[in-house]
Each structure stands twice: as structure tokens, then as C-alpha cells.
Design a protein around this motif. Structure first.
Motif, PDB file in Angstrom:
ATOM      1  N   GLU A  24       0.838  -1.211   0.000  1.00 29.91           N
ATOM      2  CA  GLU A  24       0.000   0.000   0.000  1.00 29.91           C
ATOM      3  C   GLU A  24       0.870   1.256   0.000  1.00 29.91           C
ATOM      4  OE1 GLU A  24      -2.048  -3.481   1.204  1.00 29.91           O
ATOM      5  OE2 GLU A  24      -0.390  -2.547   2.286  1.00 29.91           O
ATOM      6  N   LYS A  25       1.941   1.223   0.794  1.00 34.83           N
ATOM      7  CA  LYS A  25       2.856   2.369   0.840  1.00 34.83           C
ATOM      8  C   LYS A  25       3.603   2.532  -0.483  1.00 34.83           C
ATOM      9  CE  LYS A  25       2.144   3.587   5.131  1.00 34.83           C
ATOM     10  NZ  LYS A  25       1.496   4.845   5.487  1.00 34.83           N
ATOM     11  N   MET A  26       3.883   1.410  -1.168  1.00 35.10           N
ATOM     12  CA  MET A  26       4.536   1.485  -2.480  1.00 35.10           C
ATOM     13  C   MET A  26       3.598   2.180  -3.469  1.00 35.10           C
ATOM     14  SD  MET A  26       7.419   0.807  -4.061  1.00 35.10           S
ATOM     15  CE  MET A  26       8.283  -0.582  -3.323  1.00 35.10           C
ATOM     16  N   ALA A  51       9.888  -7.241  -6.413  1.00 36.89           N
ATOM     17  CA  ALA A  51      10.353  -6.107  -5.608  1.00 36.89           C
ATOM     18  C   ALA A  51       9.281  -5.041  -5.415  1.00 36.89           C
ATOM     19  CB  ALA A  51      11.595  -5.480  -6.244  1.00 36.89           C
ATOM     20  N   GLY A  52       8.326  -4.955  -6.354  1.00 41.09           N
ATOM     21  CA  GLY A  52       7.274  -3.951  -6.229  1.00 41.09           C
ATOM     22  C   GLY A  52       7.211  -2.967  -7.383  1.00 41.09           C
ATOM     23  N   LYS A  53       7.884  -3.282  -8.488  1.00 36.58           N
ATOM     24  CA  LYS A  53       7.908  -2.366  -9.630  1.00 36.58           C
ATOM     25  C   LYS A  53       6.507  -2.121 -10.188  1.00 36.58           C
ATOM     26  CE  LYS A  53      10.819  -5.018 -11.791  1.00 36.58           C
ATOM     27  NZ  LYS A  53      10.997  -6.006 -10.727  1.00 36.58           N
ATOM     28  N   THR A  54       5.727  -3.178 -10.380  1.00 37.09           N
ATOM     29  CA  THR A  54       4.389  -3.009 -10.947  1.00 37.09           C
ATOM     30  C   THR A  54       3.454  -2.345  -9.943  1.00 37.09           C
ATOM     31  OG1 THR A  54       4.737  -4.893 -12.414  1.00 37.09           O
ATOM     32  CG2 THR A  54       2.458  -4.211 -12.057  1.00 37.09           C
ATOM     33  N   THR A  55       3.627  -2.621  -8.660  1.00 39.85           N
ATOM     34  CA  THR A  55       2.826  -1.949  -7.629  1.00 39.85           C
ATOM     35  C   THR A  55       3.103  -0.453  -7.653  1.00 39.85           C
ATOM     36  OG1 THR A  55       2.843  -3.943  -6.266  1.00 39.85           O
ATOM     37  CG2 THR A  55       2.326  -1.871  -5.154  1.00 39.85           C
ATOM     38  N   LEU A  56       4.358  -0.086  -7.810  1.00 37.35           N
ATOM     39  CA  LEU A  56       4.731   1.323  -7.918  1.00 37.35           C
ATOM     40  C   LEU A  56       4.111   1.935  -9.175  1.00 37.35           C
ATOM     41  CD1 LEU A  56       6.395   3.666  -6.724  1.00 37.35           C
ATOM     42  CD2 LEU A  56       8.347   2.827  -8.050  1.00 37.35           C
ATOM     43  N   ALA A  57       4.169   1.202 -10.295  1.00 36.49           N
ATOM     44  CA  ALA A  57       3.583   1.692 -11.551  1.00 36.49           C
ATOM     45  C   ALA A  57       2.065   1.858 -11.417  1.00 36.49           C
ATOM     46  CB  ALA A  57       3.906   0.742 -12.699  1.00 36.49           C
ATOM     47  N   ARG A  58       1.412   0.956 -10.702  1.00 41.84           N
ATOM     48  CA  ARG A  58      -0.036   1.044 -10.485  1.00 41.84           C
ATOM     49  C   ARG A  58      -0.378   2.332  -9.731  1.00 41.84           C
ATOM     50  NH1 ARG A  58      -0.656  -3.748  -8.124  1.00 41.84           N
ATOM     51  NH2 ARG A  58      -0.708  -4.685 -10.185  1.00 41.84           N
ATOM     52  N   GLY A  59       0.394   2.641  -8.682  1.00 40.63           N
ATOM     53  CA  GLY A  59       0.186   3.882  -7.937  1.00 40.63           C
ATOM     54  C   GLY A  59       0.451   5.100  -8.791  1.00 40.63           C
ATOM     55  N   GLY A  65      -3.963   9.667 -13.118  1.00 40.22           N
ATOM     56  CA  GLY A  65      -5.366   9.661 -13.541  1.00 40.22           C
ATOM     57  C   GLY A  65      -5.553   9.067 -14.923  1.00 40.22           C
ATOM     58  N   VAL A  66      -4.977   7.882 -15.142  1.00 43.44           N
ATOM     59  CA  VAL A  66      -5.081   7.253 -16.460  1.00 43.44           C
ATOM     60  C   VAL A  66      -6.139   6.157 -16.463  1.00 43.44           C
ATOM     61  CG1 VAL A  66      -2.694   7.802 -17.069  1.00 43.44           C
ATOM     62  CG2 VAL A  66      -3.215   5.580 -16.024  1.00 43.44           C
ATOM     63  N   ARG A  67      -6.580   5.820 -17.662  1.00 44.58           N
ATOM     64  CA  ARG A  67      -7.610   4.794 -17.849  1.00 44.58           C
ATOM     65  C   ARG A  67      -6.988   3.409 -17.856  1.00 44.58           C
ATOM     66  NH1 ARG A  67     -10.076   5.550 -23.167  1.00 44.58           N
ATOM     67  NH2 ARG A  67      -8.667   3.950 -23.891  1.00 44.58           N
ATOM     68  N   GLY A  68      -7.722   2.475 -17.317  1.00 46.49           N
ATOM     69  CA  GLY A  68      -7.304   1.080 -17.366  1.00 46.49           C
ATOM     70  C   GLY A  68      -6.482   0.681 -16.168  1.00 46.49           C
ATOM     71  N   ALA A  69      -6.574  -0.594 -15.825  1.00 50.28           N
ATOM     72  CA  ALA A  69      -5.790  -1.136 -14.723  1.00 50.28           C
ATOM     73  C   ALA A  69      -4.335  -1.240 -15.150  1.00 50.28           C
ATOM     74  CB  ALA A  69      -6.326  -2.508 -14.329  1.00 50.28           C
ATOM     75  N   VAL A  70      -3.461  -0.695 -14.349  1.00 50.01           N
ATOM     76  CA  VAL A  70      -2.025  -0.800 -14.629  1.00 50.01           C
ATOM     77  C   VAL A  70      -1.560  -2.132 -14.056  1.00 50.01           C
ATOM     78  CG1 VAL A  70       0.255   0.195 -14.243  1.00 50.01           C
ATOM     79  CG2 VAL A  70      -1.719   1.693 -14.637  1.00 50.01           C
ATOM     80  N   THR A  71      -1.282  -3.060 -14.944  1.00 50.63           N
ATOM     81  CA  THR A  71      -0.808  -4.387 -14.561  1.00 50.63           C
ATOM     82  C   THR A  71       0.494  -4.656 -15.284  1.00 50.63           C
ATOM     83  OG1 THR A  71      -2.051  -5.427 -16.349  1.00 50.63           O
ATOM     84  CG2 THR A  71      -3.162  -5.255 -14.211  1.00 50.63           C
ATOM     85  N   SER A  72       1.147  -5.725 -14.922  1.00 53.73           N
ATOM     86  CA  SER A  72       2.413  -6.051 -15.565  1.00 53.73           C
ATOM     87  C   SER A  72       2.185  -6.336 -17.050  1.00 53.73           C
ATOM     88  CB  SER A  72       3.052  -7.273 -14.911  1.00 53.73           C
ATOM     89  OG  SER A  72       4.257  -7.578 -15.572  1.00 53.73           O
ATOM     90  N   PRO A  73       2.853  -5.594 -17.921  1.00 51.92           N
ATOM     91  CA  PRO A  73       2.691  -5.819 -19.364  1.00 51.92           C
ATOM     92  C   PRO A  73       3.661  -6.857 -19.916  1.00 51.92           C
ATOM     93  CG  PRO A  73       3.949  -3.836 -19.001  1.00 51.92           C
ATOM     94  CD  PRO A  73       3.619  -4.394 -17.625  1.00 51.92           C
ATOM     95  N   THR A  74       4.073  -7.828 -19.095  1.00 51.77           N
ATOM     96  CA  THR A  74       5.118  -8.779 -19.474  1.00 51.77           C
ATOM     97  C   THR A  74       4.860  -9.444 -20.818  1.00 51.77           C
ATOM     98  OG1 THR A  74       5.663  -9.205 -17.178  1.00 51.77           O
ATOM     99  CG2 THR A  74       6.361 -10.856 -18.762  1.00 51.77           C
TER     100      THR A  74
END
Length: 173
Positions: A24-26, A51-59, A65-74
Motif C-alpha cells: 500500500e505504501k509502495m 520487488a514492487g515495480k508493478t505496484t509502484l507503476a499502479r500507484g 489519472g489514467v484509464r485502465g488497470a495498470v498491470t504487468s505488461p510482461t
């Protein structure tokens, strides 16, 4: 063929270290980071798997304020998240499976997208630095000996003129 970029002068660097105690803090760190970003910014995330890279990107996406869920685009390598307001779109790239440098990433047209977007590249080290001399590098380390596996040490380094006058201490709020 372009000449390699000149090494950065240490005076052109600004850095901040932050300890993050939970996912949550990330995410909150990502939202604070978004307030510093504008179209034309390149942000590189480095850290081991989990490590939390995608969690950071989601935040960051929430903060922009972008559209769509930010998830790992692997598996798709890159996703574009348009702005829901008047801010820049977020281009989220996962370069984990790409072995080469910028040449292998040329098909993504990041150089074309950069002026009007915020581009975040996970695993971008050694692959996208040539896009611009001005970039933000975010390195995430797991704390050694952490029994909960939650604590991360995040180092945010601004490189180039764009970041010289930016107060990164607001990230520690």
C-alpha cells in the motif's frame, strides 16, 4: 549511428532514498511520484522479481489519472493508458524478456511517444537510456533480513537538467 551519450556529471544528479513498509505504501509512493511527472519524462524501474515495480507503476497510474488497470505488461511488452483528464498518457513497458538494447525496443516507437507521454520502463536498465539524457531511475531493494518480506528501500535518482531543480524529498512524505 549516434555517438553514445556522454557520462552524466555527478552535479546533474539528484537522489532520494525512501523506505517503504508495505505494498500500500509502495502505491502511495507511486501517487506522490506522479505529481512530479510531466509529458516527456522517462522513468526506469529496476529491482528483482517481486520487488514492487508493478505496484509502484499502479500507484503512478492512479496518480496520473489514467484509464485502465495498470498491470504487468510482461506478455504484451507495452501498454498505453490514456489520461482520463488533461494529463499525459502513461506508456508502461516491461522489458524483462527483451535481451537487446534500444535497437530491440525500436518497434515500440518509444522515441515517438516520449514527447507527449510519461514512459515507465520496468527492467529498462541498459536498454532505454539512449532515449534521453533526462530521466528518473528508481531502484527497489528488498531489505536484508526482513522476516515479513514487505520492507523495500527505494532510491530515486534524477538525471539531467530536467531533474536538477526538482525536490525529490516530497517523495518521502
Amino acid at each position: 549511428m549516434e555517438a553514445p551519450a556522454a557520462p552524466h556529471n555527478p552535479a546533474d544528479r539528484t537522489a532520494m532514498e525512501i523506505t517503504v513498509n508495505s505494498p500500500e505504501k509502495m502505491g502511495e509512493l507511486g501517487r506522490r511520484l506522479a505529481k512530479l511527472l510531466r509529458a516527456g519524462d522517462l522513468v526506469m524501474f529496476t529491482g528483482e522479481l517481486g520487488a514492487g515495480k508493478t505496484t509502484l507503476a499502479r500507484g503512478l497510474g492512479a496518480g496520473l489519472g489514467v484509464r485502465g488497470a495498470v498491470t504487468s505488461p510482461t506478455f504484451v511488452i507495452a501498454r498505453v493508458h490514456p489520461s482520463l483528464g488533461d494529463g499525459p498518457p502513461l506508456v508502461h513497458v516491461d522489458a524483462y524478456r527483451l535481451g537487446g538494447g534500444l535497437d530491440e525496443m525500436e518497434d515500440l516507437d518509444l522515441d515517438v511517444s516520449l514527447p507527449e507521454s510519461v514512459i515507465v520502463v520496468e527492467w529498462g536498465e541498459g536498454k532505454v537510456e539512449e532515449l534521453t539524457d533526462d530521466r528518473l531511475e528508481v531502484v527497489i531493494h528488498r531489505a536484508v533480513g526482513d522476516t515479513t518480506d514487505e520492507v523495500r528501500h527505494v532510491t530515486v535518482t534524477g538525471l539531467g537538467e530536467r531533474w536538477a531543480a526538482v525536490d525529490l524529498s516530497v517523495l518521502a512524505a
